[in-house]
Design an enzyme around this catalytic site. Structure first.
Site, PDB file in Angstrom:
ATOM      1  N   SER A  21     -38.795 -67.760  35.553  1.00 25.63           N
ATOM      2  CA  SER A  21     -39.190 -67.460  36.918  1.00 25.63           C
ATOM      3  C   SER A  21     -38.236 -66.411  37.486  1.00 25.63           C
ATOM      4  O   SER A  21     -37.031 -66.433  37.207  1.00 25.63           O
ATOM      5  CB  SER A  21     -39.111 -68.716  37.788  1.00 25.63           C
ATOM      6  OG  SER A  21     -39.963 -69.724  37.315  1.00 25.63           O
TER       7      SER A  21
ATOM      8  N   ALA B 295     -42.618 -70.019  42.789  1.00 22.77           N
ATOM      9  CA  ALA B 295     -43.536 -70.637  43.744  1.00 22.77           C
ATOM     10  C   ALA B 295     -42.765 -71.484  44.752  1.00 22.77           C
ATOM     11  O   ALA B 295     -43.048 -71.453  45.958  1.00 22.77           O
ATOM     12  CB  ALA B 295     -44.567 -71.486  43.001  1.00 22.77           C
TER      13      ALA B 295
ATOM     14  N   HIS C 125     -50.179 -71.462  37.629  1.00 24.73           N
ATOM     15  CA  HIS C 125     -51.018 -71.391  36.426  1.00 24.73           C
ATOM     16  C   HIS C 125     -52.500 -71.541  36.774  1.00 24.73           C
ATOM     17  O   HIS C 125     -52.938 -71.185  37.865  1.00 24.73           O
ATOM     18  CB  HIS C 125     -50.540 -72.395  35.379  1.00 24.73           C
ATOM     19  CG  HIS C 125     -49.139 -72.127  34.897  1.00 24.73           C
ATOM     20  ND1 HIS C 125     -48.722 -70.882  34.508  1.00 24.73           N
ATOM     21  CD2 HIS C 125     -48.069 -72.940  34.762  1.00 24.73           C
ATOM     22  CE1 HIS C 125     -47.454 -70.929  34.143  1.00 24.73           C
ATOM     23  NE2 HIS C 125     -47.032 -72.168  34.293  1.00 24.73           N
TER      24      HIS C 125
END
Length: 274
Positions: free
Chosen positions: A42, A108, A146
């Site tokens: 990430s 996220a 996803h």
């Protein structure tokens, strides 16, 4: 991205690659420990591994006007008809609710912190179990990454906010979600070789899209070929081949905003392998 490497479709320049398929939170944690030579991570996690890793200038997953979605059993007021107050509606709706998240080092999670402008109640759940956490009542809402971004309605859930859409409106930039890193203790000439190989693999996958999508199907959870192709098209695109000035600006803005808001409490340098 890695179809051509996995199937020896391109010249690997004498290098041997061992592929390890793991969820992004696990890869983030392994990167913190410096375990893998090359890894997908990430962008949020890069702030915690920048001493060990450099970002390859290819391999990005960026949402350009779309991205992780917060979903729940019920919509916020005005969700069907976007108004100037819809962001405020979402923030108010999520106040004091428990949100299932796929990991605290995911991009996220950091984006949701920036959107809510505060810390929030949450539980950490494997990304593919977030729908269940909502349905079972363990969480009031879920942060979806996803393929869940395309399948949440099928599970009877409603969108509360699209964080990629919000970020685009706020900054005019794509939302940087994932990238590829390479360890800094690898010689510079080898790092450049690896960059060229991975970029060539991405190019091959884009040029032989049907083959590459078919290769990915065993890893497509609850999606047919058409939906898998759509999802891949969202996150394997021009930014994947090369960040470019816009992509690099997006990463600097994203991590800079997080530092400014106090979500990242230390200094670090962003290094790209060009």
């Amino acid at each position: 991205m890695f179809y051509a490497i996995a199937k020896n479709k391109i010249d690997l320049r004498g290098y041997r690659f061992e592929h390890r398929l793991e969820d992004i939170q696990t890869l983030n944690e392994r990167a913190v420990r410096g375990e893998l030579h090359i890894s997908a991570i990430s962008i949020h996690a890069y702030a915690y591994v920048a001493d060990k890793y450099a970002l390859l200038s290819c391999g990005a997953s960026m949402g350009d006007g779309y991205g992780p979605i917060v979903v729940g059993k019920h919509q916020t007021p005005n969700a069907e008809h976007r108004t100037s107050n819809s962001e405020a509606d979402a923030r108010e709706f999520l106040r004091d609710r428990i949100i299932a998240v796929p990991g605290r080092m995911t991009s996220a999670f950091l984006t949701l912190q920036l959107f809510l402008k505060r810390s929030f109640k949450h539980i950490v759940v494997p990304f593919d179990q977030i729908f269940d956490a909502i349905k079972e009542g363990r969480a009031d809402a879920g942060l979806i990454i996803h393929e869940g971004q395309l399948t949440y309605a099928r599970s009877g859930l409603q969108k509360i906010v699209d964080l990629g859409e919000w970020w685009k409106c706020e900054t005019s930039l794509p939302l940087p979600l994932g990238g590829n890193v390479v360890r800094k203790d690898i010689p510079r000439n080898v790092r450049h070789d690896l960059l060229k190989i991975i970029r060539q693999s991405i190019d091959y996958g884009l040029a032989h899209r049907d083959e590459a999508v078919e290769h990915s199907m065993p890893y497509a959870r609850d999606m047919n070929t058409e939906l898998t192709g759509k999802f891949i098209g969202m996150y394997v695109n021009g930014y994947t081949r090369n960040y470019g000035e816009v992509g690099r600006a997006a990463i600097r803005k994203f991590l800079g905003e997080a530092q400014g808001a106090g979500h990242i409490g230390h200094r670090f340098e962003i290094e790209f392998v060009e």
